[in-house]
Design an enzyme around this catalytic site. Structure first.
Site, PDB file in Angstrom:
ATOM      1  N   LYS A  50     -59.484 -20.820  42.625  1.00  0.00           N
ATOM      2  CA  LYS A  50     -59.711 -20.708  41.236  1.00  0.00           C
ATOM      3  C   LYS A  50     -59.897 -19.476  40.366  1.00  0.00           C
ATOM      4  O   LYS A  50     -59.623 -19.589  39.319  1.00  0.00           O
ATOM      5  CB  LYS A  50     -61.298 -21.640  40.759  1.00  0.00           C
ATOM      6  CG  LYS A  50     -61.193 -23.004  41.526  1.00  0.00           C
ATOM      7  CD  LYS A  50     -60.161 -23.838  41.022  1.00  0.00           C
ATOM      8  CE  LYS A  50     -60.561 -25.463  41.024  1.00  0.00           C
ATOM      9  NZ  LYS A  50     -61.069 -25.793  42.472  1.00  0.00           N
TER      10      LYS A  50
HETATM   11  C1  PLP Z   1     -60.743 -27.157  43.030  1.00  0.00           C
HETATM   12  C2  PLP Z   1     -60.499 -26.820  44.405  1.00  0.00           C
HETATM   13  C3  PLP Z   1     -59.791 -27.970  45.129  1.00  0.00           C
HETATM   14  C4  PLP Z   1     -58.891 -28.946  44.284  1.00  0.00           C
HETATM   15  O1  PLP Z   1     -57.976 -28.388  43.495  1.00  0.00           O
HETATM   16  P1  PLP Z   1     -57.447 -28.965  42.373  1.00  0.00           P
HETATM   17  O2  PLP Z   1     -56.278 -28.202  41.421  1.00  0.00           O
HETATM   18  O3  PLP Z   1     -58.698 -29.724  41.338  1.00  0.00           O
HETATM   19  O4  PLP Z   1     -56.658 -30.243  42.822  1.00  0.00           O
HETATM   20  C5  PLP Z   1     -59.620 -27.789  46.345  1.00  0.00           C
HETATM   21  N1  PLP Z   1     -60.523 -27.031  47.264  1.00  0.00           N
HETATM   22  C6  PLP Z   1     -61.187 -26.253  46.524  1.00  0.00           C
HETATM   23  C7  PLP Z   1     -61.948 -25.191  47.515  1.00  0.00           C
HETATM   24  C8  PLP Z   1     -61.109 -26.237  45.379  1.00  0.00           C
HETATM   25  O5  PLP Z   1     -62.392 -25.305  44.634  1.00  0.00           O
END
Ligand code: PLP
Length: 433
Positions: free
Chosen positions: A107
């Site tokens: 993220k």
């Molecule tokens: C947000 C997240 C996901 C899922 O990603 P999306 O883009 O919502 O499908 C998977 N693993 C981790 C560690 C995340 O923070």
């Protein structure tokens, strides 16, 4: 490049798409046309900021951000994204490690890029009146990444909503250790309640204009674009090293990361199969199997950042594909249970001595279950979405060994934390905006 809503509203500029988050008609912004690349377009480029600048140029063309793109990429995308090969062909397995940023999850890529873009837009003053409020719902990692990316940025407040008791203790600490221009609110509910509240706040014209609301969720096109760029980077590296395309297994919740991979392949990067690994929240695998889109309440799992029962970005995938048959050609999806996540964390640690977070473990499990023919025909990368140390309370007891947090994460964990709790209702949120 102009951006249109998945529901057909009028085209807008990139600045409006970034500052608005969702379109006025409730749809999600997508580029009006997708550009086209061949691998040779990137021939001399290897550093991520350079690959990203080249990849994103057509998406930024004609916007007030076009000239700032190189600077934004250098400032925001300044941490390593290694593609680490663990096993050789046939069935070559690499891990795309996306967790080397300030909050140790992928993220950070989208959040930092978006924060730098918004700062440019706000400074210029044509598309936004300062100060703005960035409202974000998180299943655990987005909130920390967004708070870190916007902390102390001028003319910007951040309000983070997270589901009470549904995030790991270290994730919660990252969400709540800021203060200053960051407000952290625990919502009595699940992630889908947080997401619903954000959507309701944006749908309320009064709230939206009074607080100049902006979204930093993965529905924001400004987060998806740099994520597509790291799929470009990884697939190009593999292509140059082997002359072969790379297939990806993407741990999936709200489908931002997986969809970004689809975009990268659509514009011509050497990407073969895209397999979505979900947890027990099986809205997407069920849809691909039955053709019926049935969003539902999420169920809590070990891979909590993927506890999403109504994945928002499916609307973008549906807009790209005319029917379910073509959607099945675009992606496949495999659910992984908590029991499988546990055994995979243990097995993979035995195999390679590496600790993986529960989300990454879901991806690895899907890799281990691939049919033989998929292994002989293709090279695979599992996307590592977070560092195992963020989920120490799950991973360490399984391994019987400590998982050392990276230095950036350690620094956040020593800060004091504070948050308030609210009911899952728009009135309660409005009182805190
Ligand atoms: C947000 C997240 C996901 C899922 O990603 P999306 O883009 O919502 O499908 C998977 N693993 C981790 C560690 C995340 O923070």
């Amino acid at each position: 490049m102009r951006y249109v809503s998945t529901r057909g509203g009028p085209a807008v500029g990139l600045e409006t798409a970034i500052m608005g988050g969702t379109a006025d008609d409730g749809g999600l912004y997508v580029p009006e046309v997708l550009p086209g690349f061949v691998p040779g377009d990137f021939s001399t480029l290897d550093a991520f900021p350079d690959v990203a600048t080249n990849f994103l140029k057509p998406f930024f063309a004609g916007s007030s951000l076009a000239n700032a793109l190189g600077e934004v990429c250098r400032a925001a995308l300044n941490f390593p994204l290694p593609l680490r090969q663990l096993e050789a062909s046939p069935g070559a397995l690499s891990i795309l490690e996306l967790f080397h940023g300030p909050t140790a999850a992928f993220k950070d890529v989208g959040a930092r890029f978006l924060a730098h873009c918004m700062e440019h837009i706000i400074r210029e003053g044509r598309f936004a009146t300062a100060p703005v409020t960035v409202l974000v719902a998180t299943s655990g990692d987005t909130g920390g990444a967004v708070a870190a990316a916007y902390y102390r940025r001028p003319d910007t407040r951040v309000v983070v909503l997270f589901p009470e008791g549904r995030v790991s203790p270290r994730q919660q600490h990252q969400l709540t250790c800021w203060g200053g221009n960051v407000v952290s609110l625990a919502v009595r509910g699940e992630f889908d309640d947080c997401q619903r509240l954000v959507k309701a706040a944006f749908a309320d014209a009064g709230l939206r204009s009074r607080h100049r609301l902006c979204s930093a969720n993965s529905i924001n096109v400004g987060r998806l674009l740099p994520q597509a760029a790291y799929y470009a980077l990884a697939s190009l590296r593999h292509w140059r090293a082997t002359g072969r395309p790379l297939s990806f297994i993407v741990p999936t919740g709200n489908l931002g990361n997986g969809f970004a991979c689809v975009w990268a392949r659509r514009v011509g990067l050497p990407i073969d199969r895209i397999v979505l690994a979900t947890n027990a929240n099986v809205t997407i695998p069920d849809y691909l199997a039955t053709g019926q889109w049935l969003p539902r309440a999420s169920v809590p799992t070990l891979a909590s950042a993927m506890d999403v029962g109504n994945p928002s970005n499916m609307e973008r995938l549906q807009a790209l594909c005319t029917d379910v048959a073509s959607l099945r050609e675009e992606v496949s999806a495999v659910p992984v249970s908590d029991a499988e996540i546990r055994t995979t964390i243990v097995d993979e640690f035995r195999r390679h001595g590496l600790p993986w977070c529960p989300h990454t473990a879901a991806g690895l499990r899907v890799y281990r279950e691939l049919p033989e023919v998929e292994l002989t025909r293709r090279d695979w990368a599992v996307v590592a979405t977070a560092h195992a140390a963020k989920f120490d309370t799950i991973v360490e007891p399984l391994l019987g060994a400590p998982v050392e947090p990276p230095a950036e994460l350690m620094a956040l964990l020593t800060r004091p934390a504070h948050f308030d709790t609210i009911a899952p209702e728009l009135d309660a949120l409005a009182g805190r905006l």
